[in-house]
Design a protein around this motif. Sequence first.
Motif, PDB file in Angstrom:
ATOM      1  N   GLY A 147      30.370  26.347  43.032  1.00 12.29           N
ATOM      2  CA  GLY A 147      28.974  26.781  42.996  1.00 12.29           C
ATOM      3  C   GLY A 147      28.736  28.228  43.330  1.00 12.29           C
ATOM      4  N   GLU A 148      29.798  29.011  43.510  1.00 11.29           N
ATOM      5  CA  GLU A 148      29.671  30.421  43.858  1.00 11.29           C
ATOM      6  C   GLU A 148      30.340  31.273  42.789  1.00 11.29           C
ATOM      7  N   SER A 149      29.679  32.375  42.398  1.00 17.07           N
ATOM      8  CA  SER A 149      30.271  33.313  41.446  1.00 17.07           C
ATOM      9  C   SER A 149      31.026  34.398  42.201  1.00 17.07           C
ATOM     10  N   LEU A 150      32.260  34.659  41.794  1.00 21.42           N
ATOM     11  CA  LEU A 150      33.114  35.603  42.509  1.00 21.42           C
ATOM     12  C   LEU A 150      33.785  36.567  41.551  1.00 21.42           C
ATOM     13  N   MET A 151      34.068  37.776  42.048  1.00 17.41           N
ATOM     14  CA  MET A 151      34.949  38.701  41.350  1.00 17.41           C
ATOM     15  C   MET A 151      36.156  38.940  42.241  1.00 17.41           C
ATOM     16  N   LYS A 152      37.344  38.568  41.755  1.00 10.93           N
ATOM     17  CA  LYS A 152      38.558  38.675  42.569  1.00 10.93           C
ATOM     18  C   LYS A 152      39.745  39.018  41.676  1.00 10.93           C
ATOM     19  N   LEU A 153      40.841  39.353  42.344  1.00 13.14           N
ATOM     20  CA  LEU A 153      42.120  39.515  41.667  1.00 13.14           C
ATOM     21  C   LEU A 153      42.752  38.132  41.524  1.00 13.14           C
ATOM     22  N   TYR A 154      43.175  37.814  40.313  1.00 14.58           N
ATOM     23  CA  TYR A 154      43.733  36.479  40.056  1.00 14.58           C
ATOM     24  C   TYR A 154      45.241  36.486  40.277  1.00 14.58           C
ATOM     25  N   GLU A 155      45.713  35.526  41.050  1.00 15.31           N
ATOM     26  CA  GLU A 155      47.153  35.363  41.286  1.00 15.31           C
ATOM     27  C   GLU A 155      47.505  33.882  41.235  1.00 15.31           C
ATOM     28  N   GLU A 156      48.787  33.602  41.095  1.00 11.61           N
ATOM     29  CA  GLU A 156      49.301  32.225  41.120  1.00 11.61           C
ATOM     30  C   GLU A 156      50.495  32.169  42.061  1.00 11.61           C
ATOM     31  N   ARG A 157      50.681  31.020  42.714  1.00 11.36           N
ATOM     32  CA  ARG A 157      51.811  30.880  43.632  1.00 11.36           C
ATOM     33  C   ARG A 157      52.297  29.430  43.617  1.00 11.36           C
ATOM     34  N   GLU A 158      53.485  29.254  44.142  1.00 11.77           N
ATOM     35  CA  GLU A 158      54.025  27.906  44.241  1.00 11.77           C
ATOM     36  C   GLU A 158      53.228  27.127  45.288  1.00 11.77           C
ATOM     37  N   SER A 193      41.061  39.300  47.477  1.00 13.65           N
ATOM     38  CA  SER A 193      40.139  40.418  47.682  1.00 13.65           C
ATOM     39  C   SER A 193      40.940  41.689  47.933  1.00 13.65           C
ATOM     40  N   PHE A 194      40.425  42.828  47.468  1.00 11.02           N
ATOM     41  CA  PHE A 194      41.082  44.100  47.766  1.00 11.02           C
ATOM     42  C   PHE A 194      40.860  44.498  49.223  1.00 11.02           C
ATOM     43  N   PRO A 205      48.155  36.477  35.827  1.00  8.18           N
ATOM     44  CA  PRO A 205      48.238  36.950  37.211  1.00  8.18           C
ATOM     45  C   PRO A 205      48.200  38.471  37.257  1.00  8.18           C
ATOM     46  N   GLY A 206      47.450  38.993  38.201  1.00  9.93           N
ATOM     47  CA  GLY A 206      47.317  40.437  38.330  1.00  9.93           C
ATOM     48  C   GLY A 206      46.066  40.995  37.669  1.00  9.93           C
ATOM     49  N   GLU A 207      45.321  40.167  36.932  1.00  9.59           N
ATOM     50  CA  GLU A 207      44.090  40.623  36.301  1.00  9.59           C
ATOM     51  C   GLU A 207      42.898  40.332  37.213  1.00  9.59           C
ATOM     52  N   ILE A 208      41.878  41.139  37.086  1.00  7.94           N
ATOM     53  CA  ILE A 208      40.648  40.948  37.853  1.00  7.94           C
ATOM     54  C   ILE A 208      39.694  40.119  37.006  1.00  7.94           C
ATOM     55  N   GLY A 209      39.135  39.088  37.617  1.00  5.90           N
ATOM     56  CA  GLY A 209      38.292  38.192  36.840  1.00  5.90           C
ATOM     57  C   GLY A 209      36.991  37.851  37.522  1.00  5.90           C
ATOM     58  N   ILE A 210      36.143  37.175  36.747  1.00  3.62           N
ATOM     59  CA  ILE A 210      34.906  36.601  37.247  1.00  3.62           C
ATOM     60  C   ILE A 210      35.099  35.087  37.273  1.00  3.62           C
TER      61      ILE A 210
END
Length: 250
Positions: free
Chosen positions: A193-204, A226-227, A183-188
Motif C-alpha cells: 500500500g505504499e509507493s516507494l523509489m528504491k534501488l532494486y537488488e536480489e539476494r539469496e 535506500s541510498f 538488480p542495480g536499477e532504480i525503480g518505483i
Amino acid sequence: MKKPQPFSIAEAKDRNLIGHMLAQARIAAGMSLAELSRALAPYGLEITKSGLSRWERGERMPTPYQMMALCRVLSIRNPLEMYAEDLNDAGLRRLAAYRDELVASGQYRTDVIEFADIRLYDVAVSAGTGSFLDSDDYTLLHVPAASVPAGTDYALRVSGRSMEPVFQDGQLVWVQETQTLRPGEIGIFSLDGESLMKLYEEREPEETEEYLDAENVLHKQSVLISFNAAFAPRVIRPDSYFRILGRVLR
C-alpha cells in the motif's frame, strides 16, 4: 515618418483580415479549396471545401490549433507578416525573400525547440499507493523534448530523504513504465500500500522453503535499498503485496 496606427481588433474583424489572409496564402500556394482540404487531413484536421470557404469569408474562424495546421500547409511562417498593412503584395514577397536569404545563410536561424507532454502524477513517491497509474490525477508537463530521457512514460516527485544524496526531496524524476527490473536499477514500487523509489537488488533468501516454487526451484528474495544509510533496506517477504511500477531514468 508616418506613425503606425494601433491595431484594432474590431476593425480587423469587420474587414475579415484573417479570412483574406488565408485566401491570399491559399491562392499564392496555387491550391484549390479541395486541394487544401486534402492537405490538411494528415494533420488531423478534417474540414470540407464549404468549411474552408466559410473561414475565408469570415463566417467562421479556425481555432488556434487549426490555425497552426493552416500555417504549416500554406507556408505561413509568421502570420504577423501578413498583417503588414504598410506593405503591398510586392513588398510582402520581398520581405519573404529576404527572410529566406537570412535563413539560408545559417547565421540568423533560430532552431525550433520541440516540446513533449509528460504526465506528472500528483502523488509523491513514498506516499499513497501504486493505484495512481490508473487514475486521472495528473497534470501535463510541457517541456523541451531534449530534456526528457528516451523511454519516459511519466514523471513523479521524490518525497523524503531516503534517496539522498542522489535524489533530493521534491526532485522531479522521469519514469519508464515496466513490471520487471534488473538488480542495480532504480525503480518505483508498490509495497503493502505504499509507493516507494528504491534501488532494486536480489539476494539469496535465508528461509529457503518460502522461496521454492511448485517445481522446487529456489527464487531469490527482492530487497529495496535506500541510498541514505539511515534508512534500513526493505525486504520483500512472500506474503508482501509487491509490484514493480517503473524504472527511474533520472
